[in-house]
Design a protein around this motif. Structure first.
Motif, short mmCIF file in Angstrom:
data_model
loop_
_atom_site.label_atom_id
_atom_site.label_comp_id
_atom_site.label_asym_id
_atom_site.label_seq_id
_atom_site.Cartn_x
_atom_site.Cartn_y
_atom_site.Cartn_z
N ARG A 98 0.13 7.76 -11.33
CA ARG A 98 1.14 7.25 -12.26
C ARG A 98 0.99 5.73 -12.44
NH1 ARG A 98 5.76 9.78 -13.66
NH2 ARG A 98 5.80 11.10 -11.79
N GLY A 99 0.66 5.03 -11.35
CA GLY A 99 0.55 3.57 -11.42
C GLY A 99 -0.88 3.07 -11.55
N ASN A 100 -1.84 4.01 -11.65
CA ASN A 100 -3.26 3.63 -11.74
C ASN A 100 -3.62 2.66 -10.61
OD1 ASN A 100 -5.86 3.65 -12.81
ND2 ASN A 100 -5.45 1.92 -14.18
N ASP A 101 -3.21 3.05 -9.38
CA ASP A 101 -3.34 2.19 -8.21
C ASP A 101 -4.51 2.69 -7.34
OD1 ASP A 101 -3.05 0.90 -5.72
OD2 ASP A 101 -0.89 0.68 -6.00
N ALA A 102 -5.65 2.00 -7.40
CA ALA A 102 -6.83 2.42 -6.65
C ALA A 102 -6.62 2.33 -5.15
CB ALA A 102 -8.04 1.57 -7.08
N GLU A 103 -5.90 1.31 -4.69
CA GLU A 103 -5.66 1.11 -3.27
C GLU A 103 -4.79 2.24 -2.71
OE1 GLU A 103 -6.32 -0.53 0.32
OE2 GLU A 103 -7.20 -1.19 -1.57
N LEU A 104 -3.80 2.64 -3.48
CA LEU A 104 -2.93 3.73 -3.06
C LEU A 104 -3.71 5.06 -3.05
CD1 LEU A 104 -0.02 4.13 -2.16
CD2 LEU A 104 0.58 4.66 -4.52
N MET A 105 -4.62 5.22 -4.00
CA MET A 105 -5.44 6.42 -4.03
C MET A 105 -6.34 6.48 -2.78
SD MET A 105 -6.17 9.20 -5.61
CE MET A 105 -5.64 9.03 -7.33
N LYS A 106 -6.84 5.34 -2.37
CA LYS A 106 -7.67 5.29 -1.15
C LYS A 106 -6.85 5.72 0.06
CE LYS A 106 -10.33 2.10 1.74
NZ LYS A 106 -10.77 0.69 1.93
N LYS A 107 -5.61 5.25 0.12
CA LYS A 107 -4.73 5.61 1.23
C LYS A 107 -4.43 7.10 1.20
CE LYS A 107 -0.36 4.24 3.39
NZ LYS A 107 0.83 3.35 3.28
N ALA A 108 -4.26 7.66 0.01
CA ALA A 108 -4.01 9.09 -0.13
C ALA A 108 -5.18 9.89 0.41
CB ALA A 108 -3.74 9.44 -1.59
N ASN A 109 -6.39 9.44 0.11
CA ASN A 109 -7.58 10.14 0.59
C ASN A 109 -7.71 10.07 2.10
OD1 ASN A 109 -8.41 10.91 -1.99
ND2 ASN A 109 -9.57 9.03 -2.32
N GLU A 110 -7.33 8.94 2.69
CA GLU A 110 -7.36 8.79 4.15
C GLU A 110 -6.39 9.75 4.82
OE1 GLU A 110 -6.49 4.68 4.68
OE2 GLU A 110 -8.54 4.00 4.24
N LYS A 111 -5.20 9.87 4.26
CA LYS A 111 -4.21 10.78 4.83
C LYS A 111 -4.63 12.24 4.62
CE LYS A 111 -0.03 7.96 4.95
NZ LYS A 111 0.24 8.23 6.37
N GLN A 112 -5.31 12.48 3.52
CA GLN A 112 -5.82 13.82 3.27
C GLN A 112 -6.81 14.21 4.36
OE1 GLN A 112 -5.29 16.36 1.63
NE2 GLN A 112 -7.11 17.38 0.85
#
Length: 218
Positions: free
Chosen positions: A189-203
């Motif tokens: 939603r926010g086009n946030d690459a850093e947040l996407m990286k964090k999501a992948n780490e938690k995944q």
């Protein structure tokens, strides 16, 4: 007047439960009114609504026994003394193995969530939907049932060898709910690459937990 609620062990409402009143065996002639004995001939019955609430009208004072029952649940009974009014709370336990049922719900929810996620991702990549719509699907369709099952797992009291499986299952669902579902929705939603990286780490952390649920050698 008698009012009350019928819930399950996790405090979720049980709709359409039947609540029956009966005269108590310790009721003594002369201690209660004639109207009380008339009630004993045809004990009243009430049914819970969608919120688990039920109500009886005006009843003669005296001792009663109330029994709540519902399909697939064990009965729950309450003794009470009615003066002007009484409030009763029932907590029904399932007839089925709660732990096994919760683990089945977890597997079914995992499959359903992954199916919805894959379909939404395919639409996003093909530009059939936008990033906001993709995030809405995760937040409004994937997460609510996922969070409900996670809560039910954490509410279980397991005393056998499956306690570790249930604990890890709840941990997995908490991590997977955070990522990819919740964090990914925010990142897209926010086009946030850093947040996407964090999501992948938690995944990755979630997948590590679920691997431990499968015994070695299987």
């Amino acid at each position: 007047m008698v009012v009350g609620t019928v819930n399950d062990r996790l405090r979720q409402a049980v709709p359409d439960a039947t609540v029956r009143l009966a005269c108590a065996s310790n009721a003594a002639p002369g201690a209660v009114s004639d109207a009380y004995w008339e009630i004993c001939k045809a004990p009243p019955v009430a049914h819970s609504d969608k919120g688990g609430r039920f109500q009886f009208g005006v009843l003669p004072a005296g001792p009663y026994v109330a029994t709540a029952s519902a399909s697939n649940y064990r009965d729950d009974e309450r003794d009470f003394e009615l003066d002007d009014e009484a409030a009763l709370g029932f907590s029904l336990r399932p007839l089925v193995d709660e732990t096994a049922a919760a683990l089945v719900r977890m597997a079914e929810t995992e499959k359903s969530a992954q199916t919805m996620f894959n379909a939404a991702l395919a639409k996003l990549k093909s530009r059939a939907i936008g990033s906001g719509q993709f995030a809405d699907i995760l937040e409004r369709q994937v997460l609510p049932p996922w969070d409900a099952v996670q809560t039910s797992l954490r509410g279980l009291t397991v005393t056998d060898g499956r306690a570790g499986i249930v604990r890890k299952g709840a941990e997995y669902m908490a991590l997977r709910g955070e990522a990819p579902w919740r964090l990914m929705a925010k990142a897209v939603r926010g086009n946030d690459a850093e947040l996407m990286k964090k999501a992948n780490e938690k995944q990755a952390a979630a997948l590590a937990v679920v691997k431990d649920l499968v015994p070695k050698g299987r």
